[in-house]
Scaffold this active site. Structure first.
Site, PDB file in Angstrom:
ATOM      1  N   LYS A  13      -7.255  10.487 -11.501  1.00 54.96           N
ATOM      2  CA  LYS A  13      -7.339  11.088 -13.017  1.00 54.96           C
ATOM      3  C   LYS A  13      -5.786   9.625 -13.871  1.00 54.96           C
ATOM      4  O   LYS A  13      -6.170   9.082 -14.591  1.00 54.96           O
ATOM      5  CB  LYS A  13      -6.229  11.965 -12.119  1.00 54.96           C
ATOM      6  CG  LYS A  13      -6.923  13.088 -12.329  1.00 54.96           C
ATOM      7  CD  LYS A  13      -5.308  14.092 -12.552  1.00 54.96           C
ATOM      8  CE  LYS A  13      -4.607  13.875 -11.052  1.00 54.96           C
ATOM      9  NZ  LYS A  13      -3.511  14.853 -10.891  1.00 54.96           N
ATOM     10  N   ARG A  88      -0.712  21.581 -13.503  1.00 56.46           N
ATOM     11  CA  ARG A  88      -1.234  22.340 -12.432  1.00 56.46           C
ATOM     12  C   ARG A  88      -1.327  23.442 -11.774  1.00 56.46           C
ATOM     13  O   ARG A  88      -1.376  23.781 -10.366  1.00 56.46           O
ATOM     14  CB  ARG A  88      -0.006  21.451 -11.592  1.00 56.46           C
ATOM     15  CG  ARG A  88      -0.038  20.422 -11.213  1.00 56.46           C
ATOM     16  CD  ARG A  88      -0.978  19.423  -9.946  1.00 56.46           C
ATOM     17  NE  ARG A  88      -0.455  18.345  -9.457  1.00 56.46           N
ATOM     18  CZ  ARG A  88      -0.207  17.115 -10.624  1.00 56.46           C
ATOM     19  NH1 ARG A  88       0.329  17.046 -11.127  1.00 56.46           N
ATOM     20  NH2 ARG A  88       0.015  16.136  -8.704  1.00 56.46           N
ATOM     21  N   ARG A 127      -3.472   3.055  -0.705  1.00 54.36           N
ATOM     22  CA  ARG A 127      -2.309   3.083  -2.098  1.00 54.36           C
ATOM     23  C   ARG A 127      -0.714   2.486  -1.927  1.00 54.36           C
ATOM     24  O   ARG A 127      -0.300   2.944  -0.811  1.00 54.36           O
ATOM     25  CB  ARG A 127      -1.984   4.154  -2.170  1.00 54.36           C
ATOM     26  CG  ARG A 127      -2.958   4.800  -3.764  1.00 54.36           C
ATOM     27  CD  ARG A 127      -2.502   5.719  -4.728  1.00 54.36           C
ATOM     28  NE  ARG A 127      -3.425   5.821  -5.647  1.00 54.36           N
ATOM     29  CZ  ARG A 127      -3.709   7.284  -6.259  1.00 54.36           C
ATOM     30  NH1 ARG A 127      -2.155   8.083  -6.542  1.00 54.36           N
ATOM     31  NH2 ARG A 127      -4.519   7.464  -7.018  1.00 54.36           N
ATOM     32  N   ARG A 160       4.688   5.394  -1.621  1.00 54.44           N
ATOM     33  CA  ARG A 160       5.802   5.697  -1.767  1.00 54.44           C
ATOM     34  C   ARG A 160       5.684   7.327  -0.331  1.00 54.44           C
ATOM     35  O   ARG A 160       4.627   7.410   0.367  1.00 54.44           O
ATOM     36  CB  ARG A 160       4.915   6.989  -3.019  1.00 54.44           C
ATOM     37  CG  ARG A 160       5.972   6.454  -4.520  1.00 54.44           C
ATOM     38  CD  ARG A 160       4.939   7.041  -5.368  1.00 54.44           C
ATOM     39  NE  ARG A 160       4.339   8.091  -5.167  1.00 54.44           N
ATOM     40  CZ  ARG A 160       3.353   8.441  -6.450  1.00 54.44           C
ATOM     41  NH1 ARG A 160       2.427   7.354  -7.024  1.00 54.44           N
ATOM     42  NH2 ARG A 160       2.726   9.309  -6.158  1.00 54.44           N
ATOM     43  N   ARG A 171      -0.304  17.595   0.191  1.00 49.40           N
ATOM     44  CA  ARG A 171      -0.932  17.346  -1.901  1.00 49.40           C
ATOM     45  C   ARG A 171      -2.349  18.076  -2.145  1.00 49.40           C
ATOM     46  O   ARG A 171      -2.446  18.577  -2.793  1.00 49.40           O
ATOM     47  CB  ARG A 171      -0.553  16.646  -2.103  1.00 49.40           C
ATOM     48  CG  ARG A 171       1.027  16.066  -2.036  1.00 49.40           C
ATOM     49  CD  ARG A 171       1.431  14.434  -2.386  1.00 49.40           C
ATOM     50  NE  ARG A 171       0.421  13.565  -3.579  1.00 49.40           N
ATOM     51  CZ  ARG A 171       0.259  12.578  -3.581  1.00 49.40           C
ATOM     52  NH1 ARG A 171       0.718  11.744  -2.785  1.00 49.40           N
ATOM     53  NH2 ARG A 171      -0.024  11.928  -4.648  1.00 49.40           N
TER      54      ARG A 171
END
Ligand code: ADP
Ligand code: ZN
Length: 219
Positions: A13, A88, A127, A160, A171
């Site tokens: 995204k 969301r 990531r 993160r 998530r």
């Protein structure tokens, strides 16, 4: 023009959004980035958001909607924006429609990026984010020139808290729970555009962005 991006965390995204925003001269607004900025600056909003973000849960609508509203009032949104990570929830989608309606604007397109979940879990695990700027790397597909260091600003790269496997799974669960009602919402409004991406279909974020731009041009 206002484009909202649907799609799971790790669906690309952010990358797709940045390309489209730049090419179409729209502001790129990521509510995740806005929250992280508040976290970094230790604002009241940041402190409140942190407890939810660290667990991979949604920050309450009231807080999120207020933050987005302030952002939409900034000068760079004049031409419109690509909204990355908002809405969301259906409640957020309705609020967005109401906010835009006040300036006679509307959501023109909801882009749903579909990537298989197994591909997503792997991507997120790989990531790394920069502490200095918001740049994101993938240690396998898009590694920095020097390990652990951002190409753009020389900042330190880190994983993160919400990129750790347990939180990623949560998530994705949170995403699945809310995705369907958002997809239905925009399908009913007849502005849903779905794009399949990922290794299996051989489409990168760049490909998706270009497909969308082509579609908009011919509309
Ligand atoms: P993702 O990779 O899940 O798309 P983001 O960077 O967009 O991550 O968001 C990080 C976190 O910020 C989310 O897990 C959530 O806690 C919070 N957040 C971002 N956008 C919203 C939103 N629209 N509503 C509620 N919480 C949000
Ligand atoms: Zn950086």
């Amino acid at each position: 023009m206002f484009i909202v991006l649907l799609g799971a965390p790790g669906s690309g995204k952010g990358t797709v959004g940045k390309i489209i925003a730049e090419d179409l001269k729209l502001a790129h607004i990521s509510t995740g980035d806005l929250f992280r900025e508040n976290l970094k600056n230790e604002t009241e909003l940041g402190k409140e958001a942190k407890q939810y973000m660290d667990k991979g849960e949604l920050v309450p609508d009231e807080v999120t909607i207020k933050m987005l509203k302030e952002r939409l009032n900034k000068a760079d949104v004049e031409n419109g924006a690509v909204l990355d990570g908002f809405p969301r929830t259906k409640n957020q989608a309705i609020s967005l429609d109401n906010m835009l309606n006040q300036t006679k604007a509307k959501v023109d397109m909801a882009l749903n990026i579909e990537v298989p979940f197994d591909e997503i879990v792997e991507r997120i695990a790989n990531r790394r984010s920069c502490r200095g700027c918001t740049e994101i790397y993938n240690v396998v597909f898009n590694p920095p020139k020097t390990e652990g260091i951002c190409d753009k600003c020389g900042g330190e790269l880190y994983q993160r808290e919400d990129q750790k496997p347990e939180v990623v799974k949560n998530r994705l669960k949170v995403y699945s729970e809310s995705a369907e009602e958002l997809i239905n919402y925009y399908e009913n409004a007849k502005i849903l555009y779905s794009a399949k991406a990922g290794d299996k279909v051989g489409k990168t974020s760049y490909d998706v962005a270009k497909d969308v731009e082509e579609y908009i041009k011919n509309k």
